[in-house]
Design a protein around this motif. Structure first.
Motif, mmCIF file in Angstrom:
data_model
loop_
_atom_site.group_PDB
_atom_site.id
_atom_site.type_symbol
_atom_site.label_atom_id
_atom_site.label_comp_id
_atom_site.label_asym_id
_atom_site.label_seq_id
_atom_site.Cartn_x
_atom_site.Cartn_y
_atom_site.Cartn_z
ATOM 1 N N THR A 56 0.872 -1.171 0.000
ATOM 2 C CA THR A 56 0.000 0.000 0.000
ATOM 3 C C THR A 56 0.903 1.213 0.000
ATOM 4 O O THR A 56 1.634 1.459 0.958
ATOM 5 C CB THR A 56 -0.911 0.043 1.253
ATOM 6 O OG1 THR A 56 -1.737 -1.114 1.262
ATOM 7 C CG2 THR A 56 -1.777 1.293 1.248
ATOM 8 N N LEU B 246 1.303 4.897 0.374
ATOM 9 C CA LEU B 246 0.518 5.915 1.069
ATOM 10 C C LEU B 246 1.207 7.270 1.049
ATOM 11 O O LEU B 246 2.403 7.357 1.318
ATOM 12 C CB LEU B 246 0.302 5.488 2.529
ATOM 13 C CG LEU B 246 -0.326 6.505 3.477
ATOM 14 C CD1 LEU B 246 -1.786 6.771 3.119
ATOM 15 C CD2 LEU B 246 -0.216 6.014 4.921
ATOM 16 N N TYR C 57 -2.120 12.328 -5.424
ATOM 17 C CA TYR C 57 -2.574 11.226 -6.284
ATOM 18 C C TYR C 57 -1.732 11.147 -7.555
ATOM 19 O O TYR C 57 -1.361 10.062 -7.999
ATOM 20 C CB TYR C 57 -4.053 11.383 -6.663
ATOM 21 C CG TYR C 57 -5.006 10.878 -5.613
ATOM 22 C CD1 TYR C 57 -5.092 9.512 -5.313
ATOM 23 C CD2 TYR C 57 -5.846 11.745 -4.926
ATOM 24 C CE1 TYR C 57 -5.975 9.037 -4.359
ATOM 25 C CE2 TYR C 57 -6.733 11.279 -3.970
ATOM 26 C CZ TYR C 57 -6.798 9.927 -3.688
ATOM 27 O OH TYR C 57 -7.667 9.458 -2.742
ATOM 28 N N HIS D 133 -1.161 -0.891 -4.493
ATOM 29 C CA HIS D 133 -2.218 0.093 -4.724
ATOM 30 C C HIS D 133 -1.860 1.369 -3.979
ATOM 31 O O HIS D 133 -1.014 1.363 -3.081
ATOM 32 C CB HIS D 133 -3.596 -0.440 -4.307
ATOM 33 C CG HIS D 133 -3.753 -0.664 -2.843
ATOM 34 N ND1 HIS D 133 -3.344 -1.825 -2.215
ATOM 35 C CD2 HIS D 133 -4.260 0.122 -1.865
ATOM 36 C CE1 HIS D 133 -3.614 -1.745 -0.922
ATOM 37 N NE2 HIS D 133 -4.157 -0.568 -0.673
ATOM 38 N N ARG E 55 -2.907 5.088 -1.967
ATOM 39 C CA ARG E 55 -3.876 5.641 -1.025
ATOM 40 C C ARG E 55 -3.382 7.020 -0.592
ATOM 41 O O ARG E 55 -2.216 7.191 -0.269
ATOM 42 C CB ARG E 55 -3.977 4.702 0.170
ATOM 43 C CG ARG E 55 -5.047 5.057 1.143
ATOM 44 C CD ARG E 55 -5.315 3.911 2.092
ATOM 45 N NE ARG E 55 -6.230 4.369 3.118
ATOM 46 C CZ ARG E 55 -6.731 3.589 4.052
ATOM 47 N NH1 ARG E 55 -6.411 2.310 4.086
ATOM 48 N NH2 ARG E 55 -7.546 4.074 4.958
ATOM 49 N N GLU F 244 -4.353 10.102 2.115
ATOM 50 C CA GLU F 244 -5.138 10.464 3.290
ATOM 51 C C GLU F 244 -4.733 11.863 3.739
ATOM 52 O O GLU F 244 -3.647 12.342 3.402
ATOM 53 C CB GLU F 244 -4.907 9.470 4.429
ATOM 54 C CG GLU F 244 -5.335 8.045 4.120
ATOM 55 C CD GLU F 244 -6.836 7.877 3.963
ATOM 56 O OE1 GLU F 244 -7.606 8.696 4.538
ATOM 57 O OE2 GLU F 244 -7.254 6.944 3.264
ATOM 58 N N VAL G 125 -3.724 3.762 9.176
ATOM 59 C CA VAL G 125 -3.811 2.984 7.936
ATOM 60 C C VAL G 125 -3.169 1.606 8.135
ATOM 61 O O VAL G 125 -3.692 0.599 7.657
ATOM 62 C CB VAL G 125 -3.172 3.745 6.755
ATOM 63 C CG1 VAL G 125 -3.035 2.863 5.522
ATOM 64 C CG2 VAL G 125 -3.984 5.000 6.428
ATOM 65 N N GLU H 13 -5.445 -1.624 7.458
ATOM 66 C CA GLU H 13 -5.098 -2.547 6.376
ATOM 67 C C GLU H 13 -4.407 -3.812 6.883
ATOM 68 O O GLU H 13 -3.968 -4.635 6.082
ATOM 69 C CB GLU H 13 -4.225 -1.832 5.343
ATOM 70 C CG GLU H 13 -4.955 -0.684 4.684
ATOM 71 C CD GLU H 13 -4.568 -0.479 3.243
ATOM 72 O OE1 GLU H 13 -3.677 -1.195 2.741
ATOM 73 O OE2 GLU H 13 -5.165 0.400 2.620
#
Length: 171
Positions: free
Chosen positions: A58, A60, A90, A107, A109, A111, A122, A126
């Motif tokens: 992930t 982040l 992003y 992927h 993410r 926040e 997180v 997760e």
């Protein structure tokens, strides 16, 4: 006395050989990044770990409006929209995904909030088995040995934290 010590060592070695094999579970790696050089070093290390363990990453990025607004106050705030920071995050993560090999599941993410607290939240949400991050970043506060965010995460995380020092090598 020396002979007894050698026998004890031999017995211990034999006992260790008969123990059941253990494995380290690492299905999910949380990789927080702020775009700094040490964060890129963490990406490299996390990708290697994920490839070896078949873990999912992930990726982040935490947008800290308070920190960014404070930095922008020295300039003009005219036209500044906090949502632009999230969009930029992003976009940055989308570009960074191109560095991750296609056989590594990952992927992204984004926040908003206090980076240290969000990273821990997180990781828990997760069910991360490990957090891999740079030891320093662009944060406003730094300690001599490690950044304030990495220090906070290391002290409060419920899972192992791998701190990556140094810059990625040029290829």
């Amino acid at each position: 006395m020396e002979l007894t010590s050698q026998m004890d060592t031999a017995a211990l070695i034999e006992e260790i050989k008969t123990r059941p094999q253990q494995s380290i579970k690492c299905d999910r790696i949380l990789l927080p990044t702020d775009g700094s050089g040490q964060a890129f070093k963490a990406v490299k290390e996390a990708v290697q770990l994920a490839a070896a363990t078949k873990a999912e990453i992930t990726l982040l990025m935490v947008v800290d409006y308070n920190q960014n607004v404070a930095a922008f106050e020295q300039v003009s705030l005219s036209g500044y929209v906090p949502a632009e920071l999230k969009i930029a995050a992003y976009q940055f993560l989308a570009d960074l995904m191109h560095v991750i090999p296609s056989d590594v599941h990952a992927h992204t993410r984004v926040e908003v909030g206090n980076p240290g607290e969000v990273i821990l939240s997180v990781a828990e949400e997760e069910e991360s088995d490990m957090i891999v991050m740079g030891s320093h970043g662009f944060g406003t506060f730094r300690s001599l040995l490690m950044g304030s965010v990495s220090s906070f995460v290391t002290q409060h995380a419920d899972c192992p934290v791998l701190l990556c020092k140094g810059m990625p090598e040029e290829s």
